[in-house]
Design a protein around this motif. Structure first.
Motif, PDB file in Angstrom:
ATOM      1  N   CYS A  55       0.852  -1.196   0.000  1.00  0.00           N
ATOM      2  CA  CYS A  55       0.000   0.000   0.000  1.00  0.00           C
ATOM      3  C   CYS A  55       0.887   1.245   0.000  1.00  0.00           C
ATOM      4  CB  CYS A  55      -0.931   0.015   1.209  1.00  0.00           C
ATOM      5  SG  CYS A  55      -1.908   1.538   1.292  1.00  0.00           S
ATOM      6  N   VAL A  57       0.251   4.279   0.640  1.00  0.00           N
ATOM      7  CA  VAL A  57      -0.036   5.304   1.652  1.00  0.00           C
ATOM      8  C   VAL A  57      -0.222   4.700   3.052  1.00  0.00           C
ATOM      9  CG1 VAL A  57      -0.928   7.032   0.046  1.00  0.00           C
ATOM     10  CG2 VAL A  57      -2.471   5.291   0.961  1.00  0.00           C
ATOM     11  N   VAL A  59      -2.082   2.340   4.556  1.00  0.00           N
ATOM     12  CA  VAL A  59      -3.417   2.223   5.162  1.00  0.00           C
ATOM     13  C   VAL A  59      -3.445   1.160   6.260  1.00  0.00           C
ATOM     14  CG1 VAL A  59      -5.752   1.357   4.658  1.00  0.00           C
ATOM     15  CG2 VAL A  59      -4.735   3.171   3.241  1.00  0.00           C
ATOM     16  N   PHE A  60      -2.644   0.100   6.098  1.00  0.00           N
ATOM     17  CA  PHE A  60      -2.789  -1.069   6.970  1.00  0.00           C
ATOM     18  C   PHE A  60      -1.799  -1.086   8.129  1.00  0.00           C
ATOM     19  CE2 PHE A  60      -3.995  -2.199   2.626  1.00  0.00           C
ATOM     20  CZ  PHE A  60      -5.297  -2.627   2.823  1.00  0.00           C
ATOM     21  N   CYS A  83      -6.721   6.218   1.852  1.00  0.00           N
ATOM     22  CA  CYS A  83      -6.717   5.390   0.637  1.00  0.00           C
ATOM     23  C   CYS A  83      -6.870   6.236  -0.619  1.00  0.00           C
ATOM     24  CB  CYS A  83      -7.860   4.374   0.729  1.00  0.00           C
ATOM     25  SG  CYS A  83      -8.051   3.350  -0.739  1.00  0.00           S
ATOM     26  N   ILE A  84      -6.058   5.939  -1.644  1.00  0.00           N
ATOM     27  CA  ILE A  84      -6.117   6.654  -2.924  1.00  0.00           C
ATOM     28  C   ILE A  84      -6.712   5.780  -4.032  1.00  0.00           C
ATOM     29  CG2 ILE A  84      -4.242   8.248  -2.343  1.00  0.00           C
ATOM     30  CD1 ILE A  84      -2.363   6.410  -4.040  1.00  0.00           C
ATOM     31  N   CYS A  86      -5.974   2.926  -5.373  1.00  0.00           N
ATOM     32  CA  CYS A  86      -5.092   2.366  -6.407  1.00  0.00           C
ATOM     33  C   CYS A  86      -5.402   0.905  -6.696  1.00  0.00           C
ATOM     34  CB  CYS A  86      -3.632   2.518  -6.003  1.00  0.00           C
ATOM     35  SG  CYS A  86      -3.119   1.418  -4.661  1.00  0.00           S
ATOM     36  N   MET A  87      -6.094   0.229  -5.788  1.00  0.00           N
ATOM     37  CA  MET A  87      -6.534  -1.158  -5.904  1.00  0.00           C
ATOM     38  C   MET A  87      -5.405  -2.191  -5.817  1.00  0.00           C
ATOM     39  SD  MET A  87      -9.608  -0.389  -5.916  1.00  0.00           S
ATOM     40  CE  MET A  87     -10.746  -1.703  -6.306  1.00  0.00           C
ATOM     41  N   CYS A  89      -3.849  -3.372  -3.187  1.00  0.00           N
ATOM     42  CA  CYS A  89      -4.071  -4.364  -2.117  1.00  0.00           C
ATOM     43  C   CYS A  89      -5.060  -5.429  -2.552  1.00  0.00           C
ATOM     44  CB  CYS A  89      -4.537  -3.679  -0.840  1.00  0.00           C
ATOM     45  SG  CYS A  89      -6.062  -2.727  -1.033  1.00  0.00           S
TER      46      CYS A  89
HETATM   47 FE1  SF4 Z   1      -3.722   1.227  -0.127  1.00  0.00          FE
HETATM   48 FE2  SF4 Z   1      -4.304   1.284  -2.719  1.00  0.00          FE
HETATM   49 FE3  SF4 Z   1      -5.414  -0.553  -1.119  1.00  0.00          FE
HETATM   50 FE4  SF4 Z   1      -6.168   1.992  -0.916  1.00  0.00          FE
HETATM   51  S1  SF4 Z   1      -6.493   0.642  -2.695  1.00  0.00           S
HETATM   52  S2  SF4 Z   1      -5.696   0.613   0.784  1.00  0.00           S
HETATM   53  S3  SF4 Z   1      -4.248   3.052  -1.350  1.00  0.00           S
HETATM   54  S4  SF4 Z   1      -3.236  -0.373  -1.645  1.00  0.00           S
END
Ligand code: SF4
Ligand code: F3S
Ligand code: ZN
Length: 103
Positions: A55, A57, A59-60, A83-84, A86-87, A89
């Motif tokens: 991730c 940014v 998040v976890f 969360c941005i 980005c998908m 994860c």
């Molecule tokens: Fe992180 Fe991207 Fe998942 Fe959002 S979608 S939690 S920014 S990895």
């Protein structure tokens, strides 16, 4: 895999570190889904760690879940508001434990 319609199919039963927890919860075996925008099904997570590492940014955060049948650590979406979408994860989780509602 996590149910992408969990908001309709489950009830919010608790909060944890500022995010929602969706039941059923019956500790230590059943822990439910943590988070809403970034949702992690704790009952599916096997603590692979790819989401935590990838991730962009952060998040976890790891949380201890002693005596859970799948793993004794879970990736908690502690900073889901960052969360941005980005998908990444969602793509890297080997057991499809994560749902991101990118709208
Ligand atoms: Fe992180 Fe991207 Fe998942 Fe959002 S979608 S939690 S920014 S990895
Ligand atoms: Fe768990 Fe999947 Fe992350 S198994 S630790 S949610 S990559
Ligand atoms: Zn949590």
């Amino acid at each position: 895999a996590i149910d992408p319609n969990f908001e309709e199919n489950r009830e919010q039963v608790d909060t944890h570190e500022g995010h929602d927890v969706w039941g059923p919860v019956d500790e230590p075996e059943k822990l439910g889904i943590h988070g809403t925008h970034v949702a992690v099904d704790f009952d599916i997570c096997i603590a692979d760690g790819a989401c935590v590492e990838d991730c962009p940014v952060d998040v976890f955060e790891w949380v201890d879940t002693p005596d859970h049948p799948e793993s004794e650590l879970k990736a908690d979406p502690a900073n889901e508001s960052q969360c941005i979408d980005c998908m990444l994860c969602v793509d890297v989780c080997p057991v499809d434990a994560i749902d991101v509602d990118a709208g």
